[in-house]
Design a protein around this motif. Structure first.
Motif, short mmCIF file in Angstrom:
data_model
loop_
_atom_site.label_atom_id
_atom_site.label_comp_id
_atom_site.label_asym_id
_atom_site.label_seq_id
_atom_site.Cartn_x
_atom_site.Cartn_y
_atom_site.Cartn_z
N ALA A 142 0.83 -1.21 0.00
CA ALA A 142 0.00 0.00 0.00
C ALA A 142 0.86 1.26 0.00
N ALA A 143 1.93 1.25 0.80
CA ALA A 143 2.81 2.42 0.87
C ALA A 143 3.51 2.65 -0.47
N ARG A 144 3.91 1.57 -1.12
CA ARG A 144 4.60 1.71 -2.41
C ARG A 144 3.63 2.17 -3.50
N MET A 145 2.41 1.67 -3.48
CA MET A 145 1.43 2.10 -4.47
C MET A 145 1.11 3.59 -4.30
N GLU A 146 1.08 4.05 -3.07
CA GLU A 146 0.87 5.48 -2.82
C GLU A 146 2.03 6.29 -3.39
N PHE A 147 3.24 5.76 -3.28
CA PHE A 147 4.40 6.44 -3.84
C PHE A 147 4.33 6.47 -5.37
N TYR A 148 3.96 5.35 -5.98
CA TYR A 148 3.82 5.32 -7.45
C TYR A 148 2.76 6.33 -7.90
N ASP A 149 1.67 6.43 -7.14
CA ASP A 149 0.62 7.40 -7.48
C ASP A 149 1.17 8.83 -7.42
N LEU A 150 2.02 9.10 -6.43
CA LEU A 150 2.62 10.43 -6.32
C LEU A 150 3.51 10.71 -7.53
N VAL A 151 4.28 9.70 -7.95
CA VAL A 151 5.12 9.87 -9.13
C VAL A 151 4.26 10.18 -10.35
N GLN A 152 3.17 9.44 -10.50
CA GLN A 152 2.29 9.67 -11.65
C GLN A 152 1.66 11.06 -11.59
N GLN A 153 1.21 11.48 -10.44
CA GLN A 153 0.61 12.81 -10.30
C GLN A 153 1.62 13.90 -10.63
N THR A 154 2.87 13.70 -10.22
CA THR A 154 3.91 14.68 -10.51
C THR A 154 4.19 14.72 -12.01
N MET A 155 4.25 13.56 -12.65
CA MET A 155 4.46 13.54 -14.10
C MET A 155 3.32 14.22 -14.82
N ASP A 156 2.10 14.02 -14.36
CA ASP A 156 0.94 14.68 -14.98
C ASP A 156 1.08 16.21 -14.91
N ALA A 157 1.75 16.69 -13.83
CA ALA A 157 1.88 18.13 -13.64
C ALA A 157 3.04 18.73 -14.42
N VAL A 158 4.09 17.96 -14.68
CA VAL A 158 5.30 18.53 -15.29
C VAL A 158 5.52 18.07 -16.73
N LEU A 159 4.76 17.09 -17.19
CA LEU A 159 4.93 16.58 -18.55
C LEU A 159 3.64 16.70 -19.34
N GLU A 160 3.76 16.54 -20.64
CA GLU A 160 2.57 16.53 -21.49
C GLU A 160 2.89 15.84 -22.81
N GLY A 161 1.84 15.50 -23.54
CA GLY A 161 2.00 14.92 -24.87
C GLY A 161 2.70 13.57 -24.86
N PRO A 162 3.49 13.30 -25.89
CA PRO A 162 4.16 12.00 -26.02
C PRO A 162 5.08 11.65 -24.86
N ASP A 163 5.75 12.66 -24.28
CA ASP A 163 6.62 12.39 -23.14
C ASP A 163 5.84 11.81 -21.97
N LEU A 164 4.67 12.41 -21.71
CA LEU A 164 3.85 11.94 -20.61
C LEU A 164 3.35 10.53 -20.89
N GLU A 165 2.93 10.27 -22.11
CA GLU A 165 2.43 8.94 -22.47
C GLU A 165 3.54 7.88 -22.32
#
Length: 286
Positions: A142-165
């Protein structure tokens, strides 16, 4: 046939063989049958302690100095018992980065064992006594999945387009391959704060101290038969994001230096390593 032991011969053997106090104590009960022998035994016990103290003084041995860390950790000074030089060199040479693909599914590392790794890390060298290493231990799925979610949320905020995909697909692949075999993830951080004297150390010195701490951790893991791998995950644009640092409770000056994957593996023996000749890396001047 009954053997008679005289006080003189016993004293001579105690002095010549340096019989420890514990062994003399096992000898006492037989002597207690006679008051005179009991008195001799007590004298021999005191003489043994005196000889041991004199021997230590002559050889330069002293009781190791205790060094207490701020969090209660205790180490002993330079006179403490140390592993041999060959054992130390052997451990260093046997350290390997064992990748999660070779971890055993369901083979968990105990939290107490992880604490031992972190205690080893805590004795890294530190200029200015800043002790900049900080660790966040993700000890459950559960703790690791929360961390992966944080990584994904951060990528959603700083990346876009093909890089994000592309990065999203890569993260999903990492979770699918690594998460089933991981025991722990340790997030490694360099804490940027003044020394006890109020001085800020150069950034590279604090980062070097953290790297030494991770090396200590990895060597301890090797000695304990635990598989480990220091990874640069997540990518710098995520690690350096203010929202990522804030979510993990970091100060904005702090530096995330990747993560350390932990697990168990029976493939460590198949990992080979080599180094180019030392002569290519050293210049001697006399």
């Amino acid at each position: 046939m009954t053997r008679t032991t005289t006080a003189g011969s016993a004293a001579e053997r105690a002095a010549s063989t340096n019989i420890p106090s514990a062994r003399l104590q096992t000898w006492h009960p037989r002597c207690m049958m006679h008051p005179f022998r009991a008195w001799v035994a007590r004298i021999l016990l005191h003489l043994s302690s005196l000889f041991a103290a004199l021997s230590d003084a002559v050889s330069g041995k002293q009781k190791p100095e205790k060094i207490v860390s701020a969090n209660g950790g205790v180490s002993h000074g330079a006179n403490a018992s140390l592993p041999s030089a060959s054992s130390t060199a052997g451990l260093i040479r046997q350290r390997r980065s064992i990748f999660p693909k070779d971890y055993l599914k369901g083979a968990v590392v105990g939290d107490e064992e992880v604490a031992s790794l972190l205690e080893a890390a805590n004795w890294a060298p530190t200029h200015g006594k800043t002790e900049p290493w900080r660790f966040t231990v993700l000890a459950s799925h559960a703790a690791r999945m929360e961390f992966y979610d944080l990584v994904q949320q951060t990528m959603d905020a700083v990346l876009e387009g093909p890089d994000l995909e592309m990065r999203t697909a890569k993260l999903k692949g990492l979770i699918a391959k690594k998460e089933p075999v991981l025991s722990h993830i340790i997030v490694i951080t360099c804490r940027r704060a003044p020394s006890p004297q109020g001085k800020m150390m150069p950034e590279w010195e604090d980062q070097a101290a953290v790297a030494c701490a991770v090396q200590n951790l990895h060597l301890q893991a090797t000695a304990m038969g635990i598989a480990g791998y220091w990874s640069s995950f997540p990518a710098p644009d995520v690690r350096e994001s203010s929202s990522f640092k804030q979510a993990l409770g970091y100060d904005q000056r702090d530096i995330c230096m990747g993560v350390f994957f932990l697990g168990r593996s029976d493939a460590a023996g198949s990992y080979r390593a080599k180094r180019s000749p030392l002569t290519e890396k050293v210049i001697w001047k006399h």
